[in-house]
Design a protein around this motif. Structure first.
Motif, PDB file in Angstrom:
ATOM      1  N   LYS A 109       0.816  -1.224   0.000  1.00  0.00           N
ATOM      2  CA  LYS A 109       0.000   0.000   0.000  1.00  0.00           C
ATOM      3  C   LYS A 109       0.845   1.266   0.000  1.00  0.00           C
ATOM      4  N   GLY A 112       1.712   2.718  -4.082  1.00  0.00           N
ATOM      5  CA  GLY A 112       0.748   3.023  -5.131  1.00  0.00           C
ATOM      6  C   GLY A 112      -0.172   1.868  -5.460  1.00  0.00           C
ATOM      7  N   PRO A 113      -1.146   2.143  -6.332  1.00  0.00           N
ATOM      8  CA  PRO A 113      -2.206   1.163  -6.595  1.00  0.00           C
ATOM      9  C   PRO A 113      -1.737  -0.128  -7.276  1.00  0.00           C
ATOM     10  N   MET A 114      -0.834  -0.049  -8.239  1.00  0.00           N
ATOM     11  CA  MET A 114      -0.398  -1.261  -8.934  1.00  0.00           C
ATOM     12  C   MET A 114       0.334  -2.195  -7.970  1.00  0.00           C
ATOM     13  N   GLY A 116       0.258  -2.043  -4.709  1.00  0.00           N
ATOM     14  CA  GLY A 116      -0.671  -2.394  -3.638  1.00  0.00           C
ATOM     15  C   GLY A 116      -1.547  -3.575  -4.003  1.00  0.00           C
ATOM     16  N   GLU A 117      -2.040  -3.583  -5.238  1.00  0.00           N
ATOM     17  CA  GLU A 117      -2.881  -4.694  -5.666  1.00  0.00           C
ATOM     18  C   GLU A 117      -2.080  -5.994  -5.736  1.00  0.00           C
ATOM     19  N   GLY A 120      -1.235  -7.260  -2.336  1.00  0.00           N
ATOM     20  CA  GLY A 120      -2.431  -7.817  -1.705  1.00  0.00           C
ATOM     21  C   GLY A 120      -2.618  -9.275  -2.080  1.00  0.00           C
TER      22      GLY A 120
END
Length: 162
Positions: A109, A112-114, A116-117, A120
């Motif tokens: 997290k 950034g979003p890429m 972070g995904e 995850g």
């Protein structure tokens, strides 16, 4: 407080070698491109230098499904320092065996979003690595790298690595 968020530690119901073997088997059974890339014994170097330490094994695994997008992106390629994923299995002075790992979901997290995904997904898979079925017999520990031949010392190949 940050270390307790970034890293996780739990007691294993098994000894060091059996815990490591069960984690290795779980990694191989998880899918999503995961493969073992090494088994290291950092305590061995201390012992060879005349020191005394309790057992420590580092299991290394990587998924090209998850590492590929990060390694292709110049802006986050520095995160290759986190590859392969490592899980530590060690004994403490209380006689219990512990498992330590990075909190991949929280770490991801921060970038950034890429990332972070992706992290995850790594965190979800790591949870599978650490789920044990005590009714199943212990598998044999894989002492070297699959296809690599390195043993538990400071070595370890990248045959199944990132």
């Amino acid at each position: 407080m940050a270390p307790s968020l970034m890293f996780q530690e739990r007691v294993s119901p098994f000894g060091v070698e059996e815990t490591a073997a069960r984690i290795q088997q779980n990694i191989q059974n998880t899918g999503n491109g995961w493969s073992l890339s090494g088994l290291r014994n950092p305590a061995k170097a201390v012992q060879q230098d005349g020191g005394n330490t309790l057992p420590v094994l580092m299991i290394e695994a990587c998924s090209t499904k998850y590492s590929g997008p990060i390694l292709k992106d110049d802006s986050v390629r520095f995160l290759s320092i986190l590859m392969p994923c490592k899980i530590s299995v060690y004994k403490k002075n209380d006689g219990k065996t512990y498992i330590g790992n990075m909190n991949a979901g929280l770490m991801g997290k921060m970038f950034g979003p890429m990332v972070g995904e992706i992290m995850g997904h790594v965190a979800a898979d790591q949870a599978k690595f650490l789920k044990f079925d005590p009714s199943k017999p212990a598998p044999a520990m894989i002492k070297g790298t699959p296809g690599g031949g390195a043993s538990g010392g400071a070595g370890g190949g990248a045959a199944g690595g990132c």
